[in-house]
Motif scaffolding. Sequence first.
Motif, PDB file in Angstrom:
ATOM      1  N   UNK A   6       0.815  -1.220   0.000  1.00  0.00           N
ATOM      2  CA  UNK A   6       0.000   0.000   0.000  1.00  0.00           C
ATOM      3  C   UNK A   6       0.841   1.260   0.000  1.00  0.00           C
ATOM      4  N   UNK A   7       2.089   1.172   0.316  1.00  0.00           N
ATOM      5  CA  UNK A   7       2.938   2.361   0.357  1.00  0.00           C
ATOM      6  C   UNK A   7       4.382   1.993   0.124  1.00  0.00           C
ATOM      7  N   UNK A   8       5.256   2.993   0.155  1.00  0.00           N
ATOM      8  CA  UNK A   8       6.684   2.727  -0.054  1.00  0.00           C
ATOM      9  C   UNK A   8       7.262   1.909   1.085  1.00  0.00           C
ATOM     10  N   UNK A   9       8.317   1.197   0.781  1.00  0.00           N
ATOM     11  CA  UNK A   9       9.014   0.409   1.799  1.00  0.00           C
ATOM     12  C   UNK A   9       9.619   1.346   2.836  1.00  0.00           C
ATOM     13  N   UNK A  10       9.364   1.097   4.120  1.00  0.00           N
ATOM     14  CA  UNK A  10       9.909   2.001   5.152  1.00  0.00           C
ATOM     15  C   UNK A  10      11.424   1.935   5.184  1.00  0.00           C
ATOM     16  N   UNK A  11      12.073   3.004   5.601  1.00  0.00           N
ATOM     17  CA  UNK A  11      13.539   3.006   5.660  1.00  0.00           C
ATOM     18  C   UNK A  11      14.048   2.009   6.690  1.00  0.00           C
ATOM     19  N   UNK A  12      15.297   1.602   6.502  1.00  0.00           N
ATOM     20  CA  UNK A  12      15.915   0.659   7.421  1.00  0.00           C
ATOM     21  C   UNK A  12      16.206   1.332   8.768  1.00  0.00           C
ATOM     22  N   UNK A  13      16.111   0.588   9.879  1.00  0.00           N
ATOM     23  CA  UNK A  13      16.434   1.172  11.194  1.00  0.00           C
ATOM     24  C   UNK A  13      17.894   1.604  11.269  1.00  0.00           C
ATOM     25  N   UNK A  14      18.150   2.636  12.038  1.00  0.00           N
ATOM     26  CA  UNK A  14      19.523   3.078  12.270  1.00  0.00           C
ATOM     27  C   UNK A  14      20.227   2.029  13.129  1.00  0.00           C
ATOM     28  N   UNK A  15      21.404   1.586  12.746  1.00  0.00           N
ATOM     29  CA  UNK A  15      22.141   0.611  13.572  1.00  0.00           C
ATOM     30  C   UNK A  15      22.336   1.133  14.996  1.00  0.00           C
ATOM     31  N   UNK A  16      22.155   0.270  15.962  1.00  0.00           N
ATOM     32  CA  UNK A  16      22.217   0.714  17.362  1.00  0.00           C
ATOM     33  C   UNK A  16      23.578   1.304  17.724  1.00  0.00           C
TER      34      UNK A  16
END
Length: 268
Positions: A6-16
């Motif tokens: 339904x929408x764009x792929x969410x961005x990847x999480x910032x590495x901890x």
Amino acid sequence: MHGTPLGPTPPMPVPTEKLQFAMPPMHDSVEEERRHRKERLAGALRTFGRLGFEDGVSGHITARDPQFTDCFWVNPFGMPFKHVTVSDLVLANSDGQVIDGRHHVNQAAFTVHSQVHAARPDVVAVAHCHSVHGRALAALGELLDPITQESCAFYEDHALYDTYTGVVVDAEEGRRIATALGSRKALVLRNHGLLTVGDSVDAAAWWFISLERSSQVQLTARAAGRPVLIDHRAAVATREQLGGDLVAWINYQPMWQDISRSEPDLLS
């Protein structure tokens, strides 16, 4: 049912490992550590002033010098907490004699603080003020009950000094107070007020703030009804999670950031 997203792929999480998280700093020299402790001491005093813990000339926070470990930095006698700067701080020996600074020190402060520091070499800082709710709890001669998450941090880790003999000017009285504190992080001085210790200025300051607020909560809850106690096992588990000096240091950092950013002259 499979279909088009339904929408764009969410961005990847910032590495901890790229996220910032403040931890107590390490120091390369005694001079650097001394400066750090003095900055935090001036900031804690100003924070206490903001919070209304000052009462006339009563109240003091001491910080052990990292080199001369039987000497302690303390607020000048009679100077408002809200005005203290790093350069105003006084270094006194265990007898309360000034060895660095331009002002007198509160002798009653050293009667107690020097004995606590002597009995507890693990302690860097000691805080004692005549705060309103702490005095109210002290007037009842009671300890905190485990009725909130915050009060559980003190569960079985604070004590009552169950006597009052007037203004403490006797070293023997100071030793009795240190004995009552034992290995704990806080003490309720009956008919007097609160005292807390920590392995950093930040920790001792946070424990005092939290103890004062927990005293207020307990008194308010009792006035409104009958508080429900947290059971022993849960209280102990909560203390193990939240009752260490590192947690206290972390909890105190928003206050340090606030005071040091809004009142940078404290560092002068």
